[in-house]
Design a protein around this motif. Sequence first.
Motif, short mmCIF file in Angstrom:
data_model
loop_
_atom_site.label_atom_id
_atom_site.label_comp_id
_atom_site.label_asym_id
_atom_site.label_seq_id
_atom_site.Cartn_x
_atom_site.Cartn_y
_atom_site.Cartn_z
N THR A 37 0.84 -1.19 0.00
CA THR A 37 0.00 0.00 0.00
C THR A 37 0.88 1.24 0.00
O THR A 37 1.77 1.37 0.84
N ILE A 38 0.60 2.14 -0.92
CA ILE A 38 1.32 3.41 -0.96
C ILE A 38 0.44 4.49 -0.38
O ILE A 38 -0.78 4.50 -0.58
N SER A 39 1.04 5.39 0.37
CA SER A 39 0.32 6.54 0.92
C SER A 39 1.23 7.75 0.84
O SER A 39 2.44 7.62 0.66
N ARG A 40 0.62 8.92 1.01
CA ARG A 40 1.43 10.13 0.89
C ARG A 40 1.05 11.13 1.96
O ARG A 40 -0.05 11.11 2.49
N ASP A 41 1.99 11.99 2.27
CA ASP A 41 1.77 13.11 3.18
C ASP A 41 2.21 14.34 2.41
O ASP A 41 3.38 14.69 2.40
N ASN A 42 1.24 14.97 1.72
CA ASN A 42 1.60 16.09 0.86
C ASN A 42 2.25 17.23 1.63
O ASN A 42 3.14 17.90 1.11
N GLY A 43 1.81 17.43 2.85
CA GLY A 43 2.37 18.53 3.63
C GLY A 43 3.84 18.37 3.89
O GLY A 43 4.57 19.34 4.09
N LYS A 44 4.30 17.11 3.89
CA LYS A 44 5.70 16.82 4.15
C LYS A 44 6.41 16.32 2.91
O LYS A 44 7.57 15.92 2.97
N ASN A 45 5.72 16.31 1.75
CA ASN A 45 6.30 15.78 0.51
C ASN A 45 6.93 14.41 0.73
O ASN A 45 8.07 14.15 0.33
N THR A 46 6.18 13.55 1.37
CA THR A 46 6.66 12.24 1.76
C THR A 46 5.68 11.17 1.30
O THR A 46 4.47 11.39 1.36
#
Length: 120
Positions: free
Chosen positions: A68-77
Amino acid sequence: QVQLVESGGGLVQPGGSLRLSCAASGSISSIYVMGWYRQAPGKERELVTTITSDGSTNHADSVKGRFTISRDNGKNTVHLQMNSLKPEDTAVYFCNGIFRVMGRVMGPYWGQGTQVTVSS
């Protein structure tokens, strides 16, 4: 310039789990798409999974239902949760990304890679 730094690789037994992370830094306005590729010894680099700015994901058939891929846009991660790992998942995993940088879509950029080894 954009730099990608991966973390979280290692040795795990078959059936185990690992979580990889990739942090992007630089003059990034937003994520266009980020993802993970892998390269096993003697094989070509292959796509594992990607995630776009709107959260749409794409997975290789070999990892569907397990990764599963996930992202944290606020941290560009981005993170890659890998469950039910198999020996054939053993590879160097590379983070990849295309970003909006100063109003332009730029990339792809690559991380240095992190080793994942699945073995008993």
